[in-house]
Design a protein around this motif. Sequence first.
Motif, PDB file in Angstrom:
ATOM      1  N   UNK A 240      39.401  59.613  50.808  1.00  0.00           N
ATOM      2  CA  UNK A 240      38.799  58.981  49.634  1.00  0.00           C
ATOM      3  C   UNK A 240      39.852  58.733  48.553  1.00  0.00           C
ATOM      4  N   UNK A 241      40.759  59.699  48.390  1.00  0.00           N
ATOM      5  CA  UNK A 241      41.817  59.566  47.380  1.00  0.00           C
ATOM      6  C   UNK A 241      42.708  58.370  47.701  1.00  0.00           C
ATOM      7  N   UNK A 242      43.045  58.183  48.980  1.00  0.00           N
ATOM      8  CA  UNK A 242      43.866  57.039  49.385  1.00  0.00           C
ATOM      9  C   UNK A 242      43.147  55.723  49.102  1.00  0.00           C
ATOM     10  N   UNK A 243      41.834  55.706  49.296  1.00  0.00           N
ATOM     11  CA  UNK A 243      41.054  54.515  48.953  1.00  0.00           C
ATOM     12  C   UNK A 243      41.150  54.213  47.467  1.00  0.00           C
ATOM     13  N   UNK A 244      41.112  55.264  46.655  1.00  0.00           N
ATOM     14  CA  UNK A 244      41.219  55.084  45.204  1.00  0.00           C
ATOM     15  C   UNK A 244      42.586  54.525  44.829  1.00  0.00           C
ATOM     16  N   UNK A 245      43.635  55.080  45.424  1.00  0.00           N
ATOM     17  CA  UNK A 245      44.992  54.609  45.136  1.00  0.00           C
ATOM     18  C   UNK A 245      45.142  53.148  45.561  1.00  0.00           C
ATOM     19  N   UNK A 246      44.632  52.827  46.744  1.00  0.00           N
ATOM     20  CA  UNK A 246      44.697  51.448  47.230  1.00  0.00           C
ATOM     21  C   UNK A 246      43.962  50.482  46.311  1.00  0.00           C
ATOM     22  N   UNK A 247      42.836  50.921  45.763  1.00  0.00           N
ATOM     23  CA  UNK A 247      42.072  50.057  44.880  1.00  0.00           C
ATOM     24  C   UNK A 247      42.816  49.814  43.565  1.00  0.00           C
ATOM     25  N   UNK A 248      43.472  50.838  43.050  1.00  0.00           N
ATOM     26  CA  UNK A 248      44.265  50.670  41.822  1.00  0.00           C
ATOM     27  C   UNK A 248      45.389  49.657  42.057  1.00  0.00           C
ATOM     28  N   UNK A 249      46.030  49.744  43.235  1.00  0.00           N
ATOM     29  CA  UNK A 249      47.088  48.770  43.568  1.00  0.00           C
ATOM     30  C   UNK A 249      46.509  47.363  43.628  1.00  0.00           C
ATOM     31  N   UNK A 250      45.325  47.221  44.220  1.00  0.00           N
ATOM     32  CA  UNK A 250      44.654  45.920  44.274  1.00  0.00           C
ATOM     33  C   UNK A 250      44.393  45.371  42.868  1.00  0.00           C
ATOM     34  N   UNK A 251      43.915  46.220  41.951  1.00  0.00           N
ATOM     35  CA  UNK A 251      43.638  45.794  40.590  1.00  0.00           C
ATOM     36  C   UNK A 251      44.909  45.311  39.889  1.00  0.00           C
ATOM     37  N   UNK A 252      45.991  46.071  40.075  1.00  0.00           N
ATOM     38  CA  UNK A 252      47.255  45.686  39.447  1.00  0.00           C
ATOM     39  C   UNK A 252      47.767  44.365  40.002  1.00  0.00           C
ATOM     40  N   UNK A 253      47.605  44.172  41.299  1.00  0.00           N
ATOM     41  CA  UNK A 253      48.090  42.942  41.945  1.00  0.00           C
ATOM     42  C   UNK A 253      47.213  41.747  41.586  1.00  0.00           C
ATOM     43  N   UNK A 254      45.885  41.954  41.603  1.00  0.00           N
ATOM     44  CA  UNK A 254      44.946  40.850  41.405  1.00  0.00           C
ATOM     45  C   UNK A 254      44.701  40.553  39.928  1.00  0.00           C
ATOM     46  N   UNK A 255      44.892  41.557  39.087  1.00  0.00           N
ATOM     47  CA  UNK A 255      44.662  41.366  37.658  1.00  0.00           C
ATOM     48  C   UNK A 255      43.211  41.440  37.240  1.00  0.00           C
ATOM     49  N   UNK A 256      42.319  41.663  38.191  1.00  0.00           N
ATOM     50  CA  UNK A 256      40.887  41.732  37.918  1.00  0.00           C
ATOM     51  C   UNK A 256      40.191  42.308  39.141  1.00  0.00           C
ATOM     52  N   UNK A 257      38.983  42.825  38.945  1.00  0.00           N
ATOM     53  CA  UNK A 257      38.208  43.323  40.083  1.00  0.00           C
ATOM     54  C   UNK A 257      37.634  42.159  40.892  1.00  0.00           C
ATOM     55  N   UNK A 258      37.568  40.978  40.284  1.00  0.00           N
ATOM     56  CA  UNK A 258      36.981  39.793  40.913  1.00  0.00           C
ATOM     57  C   UNK A 258      38.066  38.984  41.612  1.00  0.00           C
ATOM     58  N   UNK A 259      37.765  38.503  42.816  1.00  0.00           N
ATOM     59  CA  UNK A 259      38.633  37.517  43.456  1.00  0.00           C
ATOM     60  C   UNK A 259      37.959  36.157  43.303  1.00  0.00           C
ATOM     61  N   UNK A 260      38.721  35.096  43.489  1.00  0.00           N
ATOM     62  CA  UNK A 260      38.129  33.766  43.358  1.00  0.00           C
ATOM     63  C   UNK A 260      37.869  33.398  41.908  1.00  0.00           C
ATOM     64  N   UNK A 261      36.635  32.967  41.633  1.00  0.00           N
ATOM     65  CA  UNK A 261      36.262  32.473  40.303  1.00  0.00           C
ATOM     66  C   UNK A 261      36.055  33.639  39.334  1.00  0.00           C
ATOM     67  N   UNK A 262      37.106  34.032  38.636  1.00  0.00           N
ATOM     68  CA  UNK A 262      37.053  35.179  37.726  1.00  0.00           C
ATOM     69  C   UNK A 262      36.286  34.867  36.445  1.00  0.00           C
ATOM     70  N   UNK A 263      36.241  33.609  36.039  1.00  0.00           N
ATOM     71  CA  UNK A 263      35.617  33.250  34.765  1.00  0.00           C
ATOM     72  C   UNK A 263      34.108  33.480  34.764  1.00  0.00           C
ATOM     73  N   UNK A 264      33.498  33.434  35.947  1.00  0.00           N
ATOM     74  CA  UNK A 264      32.043  33.572  36.032  1.00  0.00           C
ATOM     75  C   UNK A 264      31.589  35.023  35.997  1.00  0.00           C
ATOM     76  N   UNK A 265      32.504  35.941  36.211  1.00  0.00           N
ATOM     77  CA  UNK A 265      32.141  37.357  36.271  1.00  0.00           C
ATOM     78  C   UNK A 265      33.144  38.189  35.473  1.00  0.00           C
ATOM     79  N   UNK A 266      33.112  38.034  34.174  1.00  0.00           N
ATOM     80  CA  UNK A 266      33.983  38.798  33.282  1.00  0.00           C
ATOM     81  C   UNK A 266      33.252  40.065  32.862  1.00  0.00           C
ATOM     82  N   UNK A 267      33.885  41.216  33.031  1.00  0.00           N
ATOM     83  CA  UNK A 267      33.259  42.491  32.682  1.00  0.00           C
ATOM     84  C   UNK A 267      33.099  42.606  31.173  1.00  0.00           C
ATOM     85  N   UNK A 268      31.980  43.181  30.744  1.00  0.00           N
ATOM     86  CA  UNK A 268      31.721  43.422  29.324  1.00  0.00           C
ATOM     87  C   UNK A 268      30.679  44.527  29.216  1.00  0.00           C
ATOM     88  N   UNK A 269      30.750  45.305  28.154  1.00  0.00           N
ATOM     89  CA  UNK A 269      29.761  46.359  27.953  1.00  0.00           C
ATOM     90  C   UNK A 269      28.415  45.710  27.625  1.00  0.00           C
TER      91      UNK A 269
END
Length: 460
Positions: A240-269
């Motif tokens: 599970x820890x390796x999955x977490x580390x891999x996901x953090x790397x994905x976020x840093x590389x992708x710049x967002x949790x969303x792939x593709x059309x990022x403008x339609x799904x912007x995170x907000x409280x």
Amino acid sequence: MLRSYYGQFLFLGIYTGITLWIFHQVYHTSQQVIDEEFHLKQGKYYCHGQFDIWDGKITTLPGLYLISAFILGPFGACSTYALRLISLVASIANVCFIFSIRRMVTGIRSERKVHLECMSLSILPPLYFFSHLYYTDVLSVTTVLMMIFASFKGMHNIGALAAFVAILMRQTNIVWVVFVLGSNILNCAMTICLANKKSSGKEVQRYGMKSLITSVETIIRSPSIVITILRRCCSLYLGYILNMIGFVIFLLYNGSIVVGDKTAHVAAIHVPQIFYFTIFFAIFSGSHIFSCLRRMLRFVRKKWYITVLCCALFVVIVSKNTIVHPYLLADNRHYTFYIWNRFYGKWWFARYLPIPIYFGVIVILGWMLLGNSGQQNIALSLFWIAATFVSVALQQLVEVRYFILPFLVLRLIQTSVRVSTKLLVLEFIINVIINVATFFIFATKTFHWANYAEPQRIIW
């Protein structure tokens, strides 16, 4: 042993037969429903081995399409019918996981009430509807339930593999990986602090709030025990820890949790999403709402000042933090469009009217999660609260599908509220009626959009 599973096998057979019949009806009614426009096209590309083609409008990772290619590709079965069958098979697997997880949590194998509750959860209307379409939702639920099941069984390598696939299905499933990892670490810490030598790590623990407080006191007195906890946890939960580390790397590389059309799904409280979830819970958990109704009303009467303060706070939150996504107002193919335009958005005061319901359901959820009965696992409760807030309250778009996993996981892990057989039967019947009405509306209510040749239909 077989006798204790007879009810499950019987329901599974009936469920499969009826679902397969409905599946045929849905297929002959419409072979492309809303976002299937993108999913089916992408699924067919992958199924035919064309992995270099990607539709930029798709916002999730390619888990659904990879699994479709793995299962259907070798047989060349890449039709719409075959792709949709992936969801149907996944829904049958979900029935099995729901029964198995609920049995482990309750420790009961054959009680009638457990069977009834699992039957009701298996036909949860929003999830059941998508069992007939080619969407990510059903298979996403399957992978998360598989992860939870493996975790409860102590099979953490399999759980970590399921976690990886769950993230490939939908990136937001990372919150449920955190749920599994965090609750396991906290349970492990309490086991060590309480010197529970009877624990094998292969059963769902019953550690409550008192155990948590005692464990914290133990750590304060002997800080060195933290090293023992970390060693044990790194050994058991490395996957599970390796999955977490891999996901953090994905976020840093992708710049967002969303792939593709990022403008339609912007995170907000968007805290009112939690309020909308309480309505979802109230509709589909009538057994629990009615079981706690009198107790909740007594609380409101005796603690009226808390009720007034909380409702006042909710008024402020609704006033200042309600977000109306453009898709909510534009897409009349979803029930949320009609709920908003005919109630919440029709009158300025309408969005404040359900506040007493929000508060009442939140009180009930509090008893379910943090009750002092000694039965509810405090680690599962705390990390469910965290996972639900992140997965729901950071979404701008009001979407019923976002509530499915928080709802299912809560119902599967809770042990504080006892419900009667009659209420569970009533809940099951209500779910059946809602499903019948949903499919009837889908089959009979059509309208046309200017840029689509085929008629459009209403879905969740």
